[in-house]
Design a protein around this motif. Structure first.
Motif, PDB file in Angstrom:
ATOM      1  N   ALA A  71       0.838  -1.209   0.000  1.00 60.15           N
ATOM      2  CA  ALA A  71       0.000   0.000   0.000  1.00 60.15           C
ATOM      3  C   ALA A  71       0.866   1.250   0.000  1.00 60.15           C
ATOM      4  N   ILE A  72       1.929   1.225   0.794  1.00 61.97           N
ATOM      5  CA  ILE A  72       2.786   2.413   0.887  1.00 61.97           C
ATOM      6  C   ILE A  72       3.434   2.705  -0.468  1.00 61.97           C
ATOM      7  N   ASN A  85       2.388   2.064  -3.345  1.00 62.41           N
ATOM      8  CA  ASN A  85       1.417   2.498  -4.356  1.00 62.41           C
ATOM      9  C   ASN A  85       0.606   3.712  -3.898  1.00 62.41           C
ATOM     10  N   ALA A  86       0.867   4.176  -2.681  1.00 67.06           N
ATOM     11  CA  ALA A  86       0.195   5.358  -2.134  1.00 67.06           C
ATOM     12  C   ALA A  86      -1.330   5.233  -2.165  1.00 67.06           C
ATOM     13  N   ARG A  87      -1.824   4.020  -1.927  1.00 68.57           N
ATOM     14  CA  ARG A  87      -3.279   3.847  -1.822  1.00 68.57           C
ATOM     15  C   ARG A  87      -3.553   2.604  -0.967  1.00 68.57           C
ATOM     16  N   HIS A  88      -4.706   2.593  -0.351  1.00 70.97           N
ATOM     17  CA  HIS A  88      -5.059   1.448   0.482  1.00 70.97           C
ATOM     18  C   HIS A  88      -5.136   0.172  -0.354  1.00 70.97           C
ATOM     19  N   LEU A  89      -4.518  -0.884   0.151  1.00 71.37           N
ATOM     20  CA  LEU A  89      -4.606  -2.201  -0.493  1.00 71.37           C
ATOM     21  C   LEU A  89      -4.793  -3.228   0.618  1.00 71.37           C
ATOM     22  N   PRO A  90      -5.780  -4.091   0.499  1.00 71.16           N
ATOM     23  CA  PRO A  90      -5.972  -5.075   1.566  1.00 71.16           C
ATOM     24  C   PRO A  90      -4.816  -6.074   1.631  1.00 71.16           C
ATOM     25  N   CYS A  91      -4.438  -6.437   2.825  1.00 81.24           N
ATOM     26  CA  CYS A  91      -3.419  -7.486   2.992  1.00 81.24           C
ATOM     27  C   CYS A  91      -3.671  -8.215   4.304  1.00 81.24           C
ATOM     28  N   VAL A  92      -3.081  -9.384   4.415  1.00 78.87           N
ATOM     29  CA  VAL A  92      -3.108 -10.113   5.683  1.00 78.87           C
ATOM     30  C   VAL A  92      -1.696 -10.065   6.258  1.00 78.87           C
ATOM     31  N   HIS A  93      -1.598  -9.524   7.467  1.00 75.23           N
ATOM     32  CA  HIS A  93      -0.309  -9.511   8.167  1.00 75.23           C
ATOM     33  C   HIS A  93      -0.172 -10.818   8.952  1.00 75.23           C
ATOM     34  N   TYR A  94       0.949 -11.468   8.805  1.00 77.08           N
ATOM     35  CA  TYR A  94       1.245 -12.673   9.588  1.00 77.08           C
ATOM     36  C   TYR A  94       2.413 -12.384  10.518  1.00 77.08           C
ATOM     37  N   ASP A 108      14.531 -21.680  21.763  1.00 76.40           N
ATOM     38  CA  ASP A 108      15.179 -22.752  21.013  1.00 76.40           C
ATOM     39  C   ASP A 108      14.925 -22.628  19.505  1.00 76.40           C
ATOM     40  N   GLY A 109      14.294 -21.551  19.079  1.00 75.36           N
ATOM     41  CA  GLY A 109      14.072 -21.312  17.655  1.00 75.36           C
ATOM     42  C   GLY A 109      12.842 -21.999  17.097  1.00 75.36           C
ATOM     43  N   ARG A 110      12.083 -22.710  17.956  1.00 77.89           N
ATOM     44  CA  ARG A 110      10.885 -23.381  17.435  1.00 77.89           C
ATOM     45  C   ARG A 110       9.705 -22.427  17.403  1.00 77.89           C
ATOM     46  N   ARG A 111       8.826 -22.631  16.414  1.00 75.91           N
ATOM     47  CA  ARG A 111       7.652 -21.770  16.302  1.00 75.91           C
ATOM     48  C   ARG A 111       6.710 -22.057  17.456  1.00 75.91           C
ATOM     49  N   ILE A 112       6.251 -21.002  18.126  1.00 76.92           N
ATOM     50  CA  ILE A 112       5.385 -21.202  19.293  1.00 76.92           C
ATOM     51  C   ILE A 112       4.036 -20.504  19.166  1.00 76.92           C
ATOM     52  N   HIS A 113       3.893 -19.604  18.206  1.00 74.93           N
ATOM     53  CA  HIS A 113       2.620 -18.882  18.115  1.00 74.93           C
ATOM     54  C   HIS A 113       2.535 -18.189  16.759  1.00 74.93           C
ATOM     55  N   GLU A 114       1.296 -17.805  16.395  1.00 70.56           N
ATOM     56  CA  GLU A 114       1.088 -17.105  15.129  1.00 70.56           C
ATOM     57  C   GLU A 114      -0.090 -16.153  15.293  1.00 70.56           C
ATOM     58  N   ILE A 115       0.022 -14.976  14.746  1.00 72.74           N
ATOM     59  CA  ILE A 115      -1.091 -14.013  14.759  1.00 72.74           C
ATOM     60  C   ILE A 115      -1.352 -13.592  13.318  1.00 72.74           C
ATOM     61  N   THR A 116      -2.623 -13.516  12.946  1.00 69.84           N
ATOM     62  CA  THR A 116      -2.960 -12.954  11.629  1.00 69.84           C
ATOM     63  C   THR A 116      -3.841 -11.728  11.840  1.00 69.84           C
ATOM     64  N   HIS A 117      -3.715 -10.774  10.956  1.00 69.55           N
ATOM     65  CA  HIS A 117      -4.434  -9.506  11.115  1.00 69.55           C
ATOM     66  C   HIS A 117      -4.706  -8.954   9.718  1.00 69.55           C
ATOM     67  N   GLU A 118      -5.979  -8.727   9.414  1.00 74.13           N
ATOM     68  CA  GLU A 118      -6.323  -8.201   8.089  1.00 74.13           C
ATOM     69  C   GLU A 118      -6.518  -6.696   8.155  1.00 74.13           C
ATOM     70  N   SER A 119      -5.973  -5.999   7.182  1.00 82.96           N
ATOM     71  CA  SER A 119      -6.115  -4.545   7.170  1.00 82.96           C
ATOM     72  C   SER A 119      -5.746  -4.021   5.783  1.00 82.96           C
ATOM     73  N   ASP A 120      -6.330  -2.871   5.433  1.00 81.49           N
ATOM     74  CA  ASP A 120      -5.888  -2.221   4.196  1.00 81.49           C
ATOM     75  C   ASP A 120      -5.153  -0.918   4.501  1.00 81.49           C
ATOM     76  N   SER A 146      -3.589  -8.536  -4.393  1.00 76.12           N
ATOM     77  CA  SER A 146      -3.139  -7.826  -5.592  1.00 76.12           C
ATOM     78  C   SER A 146      -1.672  -8.132  -5.873  1.00 76.12           C
ATOM     79  N   ALA A 147      -1.307  -8.038  -7.144  1.00 76.66           N
ATOM     80  CA  ALA A 147       0.102  -8.236  -7.503  1.00 76.66           C
ATOM     81  C   ALA A 147       0.905  -6.953  -7.309  1.00 76.66           C
ATOM     82  N   ALA A 148       0.189  -5.836  -7.044  1.00 74.00           N
ATOM     83  CA  ALA A 148       0.865  -4.545  -6.930  1.00 74.00           C
ATOM     84  C   ALA A 148       1.913  -4.586  -5.824  1.00 74.00           C
ATOM     85  N   GLY A 149       3.117  -4.260  -6.182  1.00 70.27           N
ATOM     86  CA  GLY A 149       4.167  -4.170  -5.160  1.00 70.27           C
ATOM     87  C   GLY A 149       5.012  -5.413  -5.052  1.00 70.27           C
TER      88      GLY A 149
END
Lengths: 268, 283
Positions: free
Chosen positions: A67-68, A70-79, A86-98, A125-128
């Motif tokens: 979005a930055i 392209n200077a316009r809002h674009l929806p994305c999912v933040h992970y 010990d380097g093992r994965r212990i948690h995950e958060i997802t957050h949707e925002s444009d 979108s493929a933008a970016g």
């Protein structure tokens, strides 16, 4: 008198910037913090951030780089992917925002006091996606009891990590480097230095103190691949330095006053 | 001359009567190979430029003596809000002039090819609270009298209604100035490009925009910029609460840092042109 390192540096700096950039792009020198692989992960590479639980609230200001650019809002999912000592994965958060910047509250299980985490984005979108992006972002910390206080903010510092069914990274270990903090440690404060290992190899770290009388090693620790370690010190230990095979090894530092009323966070 | 290309100034901005800026400067090489000697020999010439003058005035020459570190503070010098202290690392045998139109090139504090910027721990102190970041002003940046700045307002995004933020922009020009034309530092709405607030400032000073907690609580998307000069944006958030007052300081990423190293130049230009072009179209 100049040592060999200084002579090499002077020779390199005498070259025009355009030539230096091209040479470093062809083959990373043995001082480069990254391997030479072309990074083409379309979810973006990430810095390695610190989550802090316990008495602290942690927020992450995630940048929507598509979005930055392209200077316009674009929806994305933040992970956000979190990793234990010990380097093992212990948690995950997802957050949707444009929005250009999303504020994500990191609400992890109570038993997780400290974790490393990375940030990626998935866009419809493929933008970016034609340029490889680096997720920097800002992490904010605040005592849970001080909800009116501003978050103590720290920007992303170093990374090149990504998660594609498992964590991976372009960061590498090389020969020995010594990093000396430019902070004047204060006896009225205590310090927690949080070291993250952004590489797929175990990291050996030796922490020392410099004084007018010389240098001495005060602590040694071995950090699992993609893991982390916390080193606590009073402010009277002297000027801290650390040896490792990371070309750049900068911890996140928490500084607490003796009375326990204020704290600060910054890069070491 | 080669080793001066990568060198950096130390800067301390006076942003508010109640907020002092101070820094620790050490003789320790920031990052080095294991075989390289750890200590540097230099001293720091401390300059400031009055807001209405084009001359740098030497305020002090700080020497380490037997110590590993020295501390500089805006509280130790009579500065107006908006003025900067600029620390210039210089050789021990150099005697800096007391007044000059330009700043000398700082000596390099690197000793080998270990990758690092030559930073100082820059700390802002507000009542009993303090907040630091590792900062520097690259010599290469200081050679540019004209330019433009773009910075997203991400550091305002999560701050509370009970705190307020000073959005600042530090500019240092080390070449001689012919005058002090006014420059503008603006905060704009991302979703309409309208100017929400602007501050007038001059080169070799810090521009300051005070942003209230009420505005922060609106969670508006904003960006900051200047069409006149380049600089370093620093965001200082405070909350007044007597002994428990707090402060938080951080600088924002420049646009090229949104991209992996091979894409930085192209990406940085693309971000800046996308936002700056929008303003021109909308103006």
């Amino acid at each position: 008198m100049l040592d060999l390192g200084s002579l090499k540096l002077k020779a390199k700096q005498s070259l025009p910037l355009s030539i230096r950039s091209r040479l470093s792009g062809l083959k990373p020198g043995n001082n480069s913090p990254y391997n030479g692989a072309l990074a083409q992960w379309d979810q973006g590479l990430s810095d390695y951030f610190v989550y802090r639980g316990g008495d602290y609230s942690t927020v992450f200001v995630a940048e929507n780089t598509a979005a930055i650019m392209n200077a316009r809002h674009l929806p994305c999912v933040h992970y956000l992917y979190f990793f234990g000592s010990d380097g093992r994965r212990i948690h995950e958060i997802t957050h949707e925002s444009d929005r250009f910047n999303a504020v994500i509250e990191c609400d992890l299980p109570n038993d997780i006091e400290v974790a490393g985490f990375i940030h990626q984005t998935v866009e419809a979108s493929a933008a970016g996606k034609e340029l490889t992006r680096q997720h920097r972002g800002y992490t904010g910390y605040r005592r849970k009891s001080a909800t009116d206080a501003p978050f103590a903010m720290v920007h992303g510092n170093f990374g090149s990590l990504y998660y594609n069914r498992k964590i991976a990274s372009h960061a590498v270990q090389r020969s020995e480097f010594v990093y000396s903090s430019q902070l004047l440690y204060d006896p009225l404060y205590r310090y927690e230095l949080m070291f993250l290992n952004p590489t797929p190899r175990r990291l050996e770290l030796a922490i020392g103190a410099s004084s007018e009388d010389g240098n001495r090693i005060i602590h040694e620790v071995s950090i699992d691949a993609f893991g982390h370690a916390v080193f606590e010190s009073g402010g009277d230990a002297g000027q801290l330095f650390w040896k490792s095979k990371l070309p750049i090894c900068r911890p996140i530092v928490f500084e607490h006053d003796d009375a326990g009323k204020t704290f600060d966070v910054f890069h070491g | 001359m080669g080793s001066q290309i990568m060198s950096d100034f130390i800067f301390l901005p006076k942003v508010h009567p109640e907020i002092a800026a101070e820094c620790d400067v050490t003789r320790l090489v920031s990052n080095r190979r294991g075989s390289t000697a750890p200590l540097l020999e230099y001293k720091v010439a401390v300059y400031s430029q009055p807001l209405d003058s084009c001359l740098w005035k030497l305020l002090d020459v700080a020497e380490f003596g037997p110590s590993l570190a020295i501390k500089l503070s805006t509280a130790d010098y009579p500065l107006e809000v908006g003025q900067l202290l600029v620390g210039v690392p210089i050789p021990l045998n150099e005697t800096p002039p007391t007044e000059r139109p330009d700043l000398p090139a700082p000596i390099s504090r690197r000793r080998d090819d270990a990758p690092v910027a030559e930073r100082a721990a820059i700390r802002f102190v507000y009542r009993r609270a303090r907040s630091s970041y590792q900062g520097d002003y690259p010599y290469g940046m200081s050679r540019r009298e004209h330019g433009s700045l773009f910075s997203m307002g991400a550091l305002l995004a999560c701050q509370s209604a009970q705190s307020k933020t000073f959005a600042t922009m530090v500019n240092v020009v080390s070449t001689p100035l012919s005058g002090k034309a006014p420059c503008t530092f603006t905060m704009r709405d991302c979703n309409g490009r309208a100017v929400i607030a602007s501050a007038s400032f001059v080169r070799n000073s810090v521009a300051i925009l005070e942003i209230s907690g009420t505005f922060q609580a609106l969670a508006k998307e904003v960006y900051f910029g200047s069409d006149d000069v380049i600089g370093i944006p620093i965001f200082i958030s405070i909350r007044a609460d007597g002994e428990a007052s707090t402060i938080s300081v951080e600088h924002s990423h420049p646009p090229h840092e949104y991209f992996w190293k091979y894409a930085q130049e192209q990406g940085g230009k693309r971000v800046k042109s996308a936002w700056m072009e929008k303003v021109k179209i909308d103006a």
